[in-house]
Design a protein around this motif. Structure first.
Motif, PDB file in Angstrom:
ATOM      1  N   ASP A   1      17.574  16.180  16.409  1.00 25.65           N
ATOM      2  CA  ASP A   1      17.973  15.441  17.601  1.00 25.65           C
ATOM      3  C   ASP A   1      19.489  15.250  17.710  1.00 25.65           C
ATOM      4  OD1 ASP A   1      15.403  15.153  18.530  1.00 25.65           O
ATOM      5  OD2 ASP A   1      15.089  13.191  17.619  1.00 25.65           O
ATOM      6  N   MET A   2      20.169  15.156  16.577  1.00 23.96           N
ATOM      7  CA  MET A   2      21.576  14.757  16.610  1.00 23.96           C
ATOM      8  C   MET A   2      22.541  15.824  16.105  1.00 23.96           C
ATOM      9  SD  MET A   2      21.344  10.712  15.596  1.00 23.96           S
ATOM     10  CE  MET A   2      22.890  10.362  16.412  1.00 23.96           C
ATOM     11  N   ALA A   3      22.054  17.026  15.827  1.00 22.37           N
ATOM     12  CA  ALA A   3      22.921  18.065  15.263  1.00 22.37           C
ATOM     13  C   ALA A   3      24.112  18.383  16.169  1.00 22.37           C
ATOM     14  CB  ALA A   3      22.102  19.334  15.003  1.00 22.37           C
ATOM     15  N   THR A   4      23.839  18.657  17.448  1.00 19.46           N
ATOM     16  CA  THR A   4      24.924  18.991  18.356  1.00 19.46           C
ATOM     17  C   THR A   4      25.835  17.795  18.605  1.00 19.46           C
ATOM     18  OG1 THR A   4      23.490  20.594  19.455  1.00 19.46           O
ATOM     19  CG2 THR A   4      25.477  19.954  20.616  1.00 19.46           C
ATOM     20  N   ALA A   5      25.230  16.607  18.731  1.00 19.59           N
ATOM     21  CA  ALA A   5      26.041  15.401  18.924  1.00 19.59           C
ATOM     22  C   ALA A   5      26.944  15.167  17.718  1.00 19.59           C
ATOM     23  CB  ALA A   5      25.122  14.191  19.141  1.00 19.59           C
ATOM     24  N   TYR A   6      26.432  15.437  16.532  1.00 19.89           N
ATOM     25  CA  TYR A   6      27.195  15.294  15.292  1.00 19.89           C
ATOM     26  C   TYR A   6      28.396  16.230  15.292  1.00 19.89           C
ATOM     27  CZ  TYR A   6      28.001  15.632  10.169  1.00 19.89           C
ATOM     28  OH  TYR A   6      28.535  15.647   8.915  1.00 19.89           O
ATOM     29  N   GLY A   7      28.164  17.497  15.549  1.00 23.15           N
ATOM     30  CA  GLY A   7      29.248  18.472  15.556  1.00 23.15           C
ATOM     31  C   GLY A   7      30.274  18.191  16.648  1.00 23.15           C
ATOM     32  N   THR A   8      29.789  17.765  17.833  1.00 24.22           N
ATOM     33  CA  THR A   8      30.688  17.442  18.938  1.00 24.22           C
ATOM     34  C   THR A   8      31.575  16.254  18.602  1.00 24.22           C
ATOM     35  OG1 THR A   8      29.072  18.273  20.537  1.00 24.22           O
ATOM     36  CG2 THR A   8      30.800  16.848  21.395  1.00 24.22           C
ATOM     37  N   ALA A   9      30.976  15.231  17.960  1.00 26.60           N
ATOM     38  CA  ALA A   9      31.745  14.046  17.574  1.00 26.60           C
ATOM     39  C   ALA A   9      32.811  14.375  16.541  1.00 26.60           C
ATOM     40  CB  ALA A   9      30.803  12.969  17.030  1.00 26.60           C
ATOM     41  N   LEU A  10      32.571  15.417  15.725  1.00 23.04           N
ATOM     42  CA  LEU A  10      33.555  15.854  14.739  1.00 23.04           C
ATOM     43  C   LEU A  10      34.646  16.709  15.377  1.00 23.04           C
ATOM     44  CD1 LEU A  10      31.235  16.804  11.743  1.00 23.04           C
ATOM     45  CD2 LEU A  10      32.818  14.882  11.842  1.00 23.04           C
ATOM     46  N   GLY A  11      34.474  17.025  16.672  1.00 20.90           N
ATOM     47  CA  GLY A  11      35.479  17.809  17.367  1.00 20.90           C
ATOM     48  C   GLY A  11      35.332  19.301  17.186  1.00 20.90           C
ATOM     49  N   LEU A  12      34.152  19.763  16.744  1.00 26.68           N
ATOM     50  CA  LEU A  12      33.946  21.193  16.540  1.00 26.68           C
ATOM     51  C   LEU A  12      33.777  21.903  17.887  1.00 26.68           C
ATOM     52  CD1 LEU A  12      31.492  21.114  13.490  1.00 26.68           C
ATOM     53  CD2 LEU A  12      33.982  21.210  13.490  1.00 26.68           C
ATOM     54  N   ASP A  13      34.121  23.165  17.927  1.00 25.40           N
ATOM     55  CA  ASP A  13      34.078  23.961  19.146  1.00 25.40           C
ATOM     56  C   ASP A  13      32.668  24.030  19.731  1.00 25.40           C
ATOM     57  OD1 ASP A  13      33.690  27.250  19.946  1.00 25.40           O
ATOM     58  OD2 ASP A  13      35.159  26.038  21.023  1.00 25.40           O
ATOM     59  N   THR A  14      32.538  23.716  21.022  1.00 24.34           N
ATOM     60  CA  THR A  14      31.230  23.658  21.677  1.00 24.34           C
ATOM     61  C   THR A  14      30.508  25.001  21.654  1.00 24.34           C
ATOM     62  OG1 THR A  14      31.935  21.878  23.141  1.00 24.34           O
ATOM     63  CG2 THR A  14      30.042  23.179  23.844  1.00 24.34           C
ATOM     64  N   THR A  15      31.220  26.065  21.973  1.00 30.83           N
ATOM     65  CA  THR A  15      30.590  27.387  21.981  1.00 30.83           C
ATOM     66  C   THR A  15      30.075  27.762  20.599  1.00 30.83           C
ATOM     67  OG1 THR A  15      32.071  28.096  23.766  1.00 30.83           O
ATOM     68  CG2 THR A  15      30.934  29.827  22.518  1.00 30.83           C
ATOM     69  N   GLY A  16      30.885  27.495  19.578  1.00 32.70           N
ATOM     70  CA  GLY A  16      30.481  27.783  18.210  1.00 32.70           C
ATOM     71  C   GLY A  16      29.262  26.995  17.790  1.00 32.70           C
ATOM     72  N   LEU A  17      29.201  25.721  18.217  1.00 34.95           N
ATOM     73  CA  LEU A  17      28.055  24.876  17.879  1.00 34.95           C
ATOM     74  C   LEU A  17      26.771  25.438  18.480  1.00 34.95           C
ATOM     75  CD1 LEU A  17      29.456  21.254  18.419  1.00 34.95           C
ATOM     76  CD2 LEU A  17      28.838  22.321  16.260  1.00 34.95           C
ATOM     77  N   LEU A  18      26.828  25.824  19.739  1.00 34.29           N
ATOM     78  CA  LEU A  18      25.635  26.341  20.416  1.00 34.29           C
ATOM     79  C   LEU A  18      25.161  27.654  19.791  1.00 34.29           C
ATOM     80  CD1 LEU A  18      26.527  25.587  24.140  1.00 34.29           C
ATOM     81  CD2 LEU A  18      24.814  24.440  22.747  1.00 34.29           C
ATOM     82  N   LEU A  19      26.094  28.521  19.463  1.00 36.47           N
ATOM     83  CA  LEU A  19      25.728  29.791  18.849  1.00 36.47           C
ATOM     84  C   LEU A  19      25.172  29.582  17.442  1.00 36.47           C
ATOM     85  CD1 LEU A  19      28.706  32.055  20.004  1.00 36.47           C
ATOM     86  CD2 LEU A  19      26.349  32.054  20.865  1.00 36.47           C
ATOM     87  N   ALA A  20      25.718  28.601  16.716  1.00 39.84           N
ATOM     88  CA  ALA A  20      25.212  28.297  15.373  1.00 39.84           C
ATOM     89  C   ALA A  20      23.783  27.783  15.444  1.00 39.84           C
ATOM     90  CB  ALA A  20      26.112  27.269  14.688  1.00 39.84           C
ATOM     91  N   LEU A  21      23.494  26.950  16.449  1.00 42.08           N
ATOM     92  CA  LEU A  21      22.138  26.420  16.590  1.00 42.08           C
ATOM     93  C   LEU A  21      21.171  27.489  17.089  1.00 42.08           C
ATOM     94  CD1 LEU A  21      23.117  22.925  17.966  1.00 42.08           C
ATOM     95  CD2 LEU A  21      22.025  23.401  15.774  1.00 42.08           C
ATOM     96  N   LEU A  22      21.680  28.453  17.848  1.00 44.09           N
ATOM     97  CA  LEU A  22      20.855  29.598  18.229  1.00 44.09           C
ATOM     98  C   LEU A  22      20.503  30.410  16.981  1.00 44.09           C
ATOM     99  CD1 LEU A  22      19.573  31.448  20.349  1.00 44.09           C
ATOM    100  CD2 LEU A  22      21.811  32.560  20.629  1.00 44.09           C
ATOM    101  N   LEU A  23      21.463  30.528  16.064  1.00 43.82           N
ATOM    102  CA  LEU A  23      21.223  31.222  14.800  1.00 43.82           C
ATOM    103  C   LEU A  23      20.126  30.520  14.004  1.00 43.82           C
ATOM    104  CD1 LEU A  23      21.992  33.407  12.723  1.00 43.82           C
ATOM    105  CD2 LEU A  23      23.740  31.831  11.858  1.00 43.82           C
ATOM    106  N   THR A  24      20.101  29.182  14.065  1.00 40.57           N
ATOM    107  CA  THR A  24      19.056  28.409  13.373  1.00 40.57           C
ATOM    108  C   THR A  24      17.675  28.828  13.867  1.00 40.57           C
ATOM    109  OG1 THR A  24      20.488  26.488  13.023  1.00 40.57           O
ATOM    110  CG2 THR A  24      18.124  26.098  12.978  1.00 40.57           C
ATOM    111  N   GLN A  25      17.540  28.972  15.184  1.00 40.38           N
ATOM    112  CA  GLN A  25      16.264  29.381  15.763  1.00 40.38           C
ATOM    113  C   GLN A  25      15.859  30.776  15.293  1.00 40.38           C
ATOM    114  OE1 GLN A  25      15.833  26.037  16.976  1.00 40.38           O
ATOM    115  NE2 GLN A  25      14.513  27.189  18.335  1.00 40.38           N
ATOM    116  N   ILE A  26      16.836  31.678  15.263  1.00 36.01           N
ATOM    117  CA  ILE A  26      16.553  33.063  14.875  1.00 36.01           C
ATOM    118  C   ILE A  26      16.150  33.145  13.406  1.00 36.01           C
ATOM    119  CG2 ILE A  26      17.571  35.361  14.600  1.00 36.01           C
ATOM    120  CD1 ILE A  26      19.328  34.701  17.059  1.00 36.01           C
TER     121      ILE A  26
END
Length: 427
Positions: free
Chosen positions: A252-277
């Motif tokens: 539930d909070m993975a993307t919110a966590y990364g965003t709050a740390l200031g990590l790149d949005t595009t990188g976060l989304l692609l990393a979470l897509l990798l999780t699914q794969i």
């Protein structure tokens, strides 16, 4: 020997593919859009994470209250499909209307509604497992559900991701791109549910004793007494409460966590897509391993792996490594837990028992999200907030050991196999 799915099992798995698109939306694009709305309203990053956590917690509290009641009522013959369809449509339409919200507070309120309906549909869906397959096939059918759900959900997600990342290039606004994305996910969700709705038959049920609402309330009180006698189920639910709490909080909070740390949005989304794969072959592999290794041992392996989650993240590459590690065990711990539980409960009360299961699962993430939110605000460190989840996995590990060593209830021992005598299975 090759494992071949039966027609009804395939249609049941299709719903996993359909609803997983909304689950992926919750853990990726929706938090980023909320950050966009919150940023326009002048909300700080720490408060953004906290508000998101509180909203997620509110949804899980609602499910914790309504899940057992709806599950109990659904155990009456002919009601499971109807209740399932109502929850499905509520969640899908809620998803569509999220695209029309421009105020962050109204967006959060509608998100709570849609997520609650989605979770309630899963209470009924999980309880269908005892109707659509046999005990010896449960581990692998459950694993295939999660596996195909992970990879199938990538289809609408990639379409949505392209819209969100390149909305300006196609000449539309950010809000329009989000609205189209939410609509696509809702259509995908409903379309892949139709085959199950057409073919599902409730083979395990019980007769109603009183009015449906009264029956649900009465059975809630009775199930507490029953759980005291069935120590195996009781200890499993306690263990599940802790370890799956951490798993769902991470989702539930993975993307919110990364965003709050200031990590790149595009990188976060692609990393979470990798999780699914990664989760797709990993879940299938665990399903095959379950033929030779007990589900209980596989669950313990997964809990141990998640215990290491609470590391500090500061760079983009660390989030990518974490995404791969989570993908390896996420589907396995969810699918093995679902099938393990289905084997130790009375099949004719599956809706009721899975309502309790959901309290200890998604409902329990109330504690995890509150823990992360509160520790983050108190310490001013997002890393310390997420690191606190390790305590949940440690408690879950030892409680599950206790559950697995406990014998089944006396009633089940006296009538082995009675829970899964299903006429016409797979037809």
């Amino acid at each position: 020997m090759k494992f071949k799915l039966k027609p009804i099992e395939k249609k049941w798995i299709l719903y996993d593919i359909g609803n997983s698109a909304f689950a992926l939306l919750i853990s990726t694009i929706i938090p980023i859009y909320f950050n966009y709305l919150a940023g326009d309203a002048g909300i700080s990053e720490v408060n953004y994470l906290a508000y998101w956590g509180y909203a997620t917690s509110a949804a899980t509290v609602i499910v914790a209250v309504l899940g057992p009641l709806l599950g109990t009522v659904s155990d009456v013959a002919g009601r499971k499909k109807k209740i399932f369809m109502i929850a499905l449509l509520a969640g899908a339409f809620g998803c569509v209307f999220l695209g029309f919200m421009q105020s962050w507070i109204w967006f959060l309120l509608l998100f709570v509604f849609a997520k609650s309906a989605y979770s309630l549909s899963l209470v009924i869906y999980d309880s269908m497992l005892t109707d659509i397959t046999s005990e010896e096939r449960m581990d692998e059918v459950s694993a295939q559900g999660y596996a195909w759900g992970y990879i199938g959900s990538c289809v609408p997600f990639i379409c949505s991701l392209l819209l969100v990342l390149f909305y300006d290039k196609v000449g539309i606004s950010m809000q329009t791109a989000m609205g189209i994305s939410f609509f696509l996910v809702a259509v995908w969700w409903i379309a892949l549910t139709v085959p199950l709705l057409k073919s599902y038959r409730q083979t395990h049920s019980r007769k109603p004793t009183v009015h449906a609402g009264q029956s649900g309330v009465q059975r809630l009180g009775q199930i507490v007494s029953e759980l005291r006698k069935d120590k195996k189920v009781l200890f499993f639910l306690a263990a599940f409460f802790f370890y799956i709490d951490g798993v769902y909080t991470i989702i539930d909070m993975a993307t919110a966590y990364g965003t709050a740390l200031g990590l790149d949005t595009t990188g976060l989304l692609l990393a979470l897509l990798l999780t699914q794969i990664v989760a797709f072959p990993a879940a299938l592999l665990f399903g095959k391993i379950s033929r030779k290794v007990s589900a209980s041992r596989l669950i313990l392996v997964c809990i141990s792996a998640y215990f290491l989650y609470g590391i500090g993240l500061h760079r983009q590459y660390q989030f990518w490594i974490l995404a791969v590690c989570v993908g390896c065990f996420q589907g396995a711990v969810q699918s093995m837990s679902r099938s393990y539980y289905a084997k130790i409960i009375p099949a004719e009360k599956s809706g009721e028992y899975f309502g309790i299961y959901d309290i200890c699962g998604k409902g329990a993430s109330f504690m995890g999200t509150i823990l992360v939110s509160a520790v983050s605000q108190i310490t001013g460190s997002v890393n310390l907030g997420v690191g606190a989840l390790s305590v949940m996995f440690l408690a879950g590990f030892f409680l599950f050991l206790k559950a697995d060593k406990t014998e089944k209830s006396e009633e089940e021992q006296e009538n082995p196999g009675v829970l899964f005598q299903q006429p016409g299975l797979g037809q």
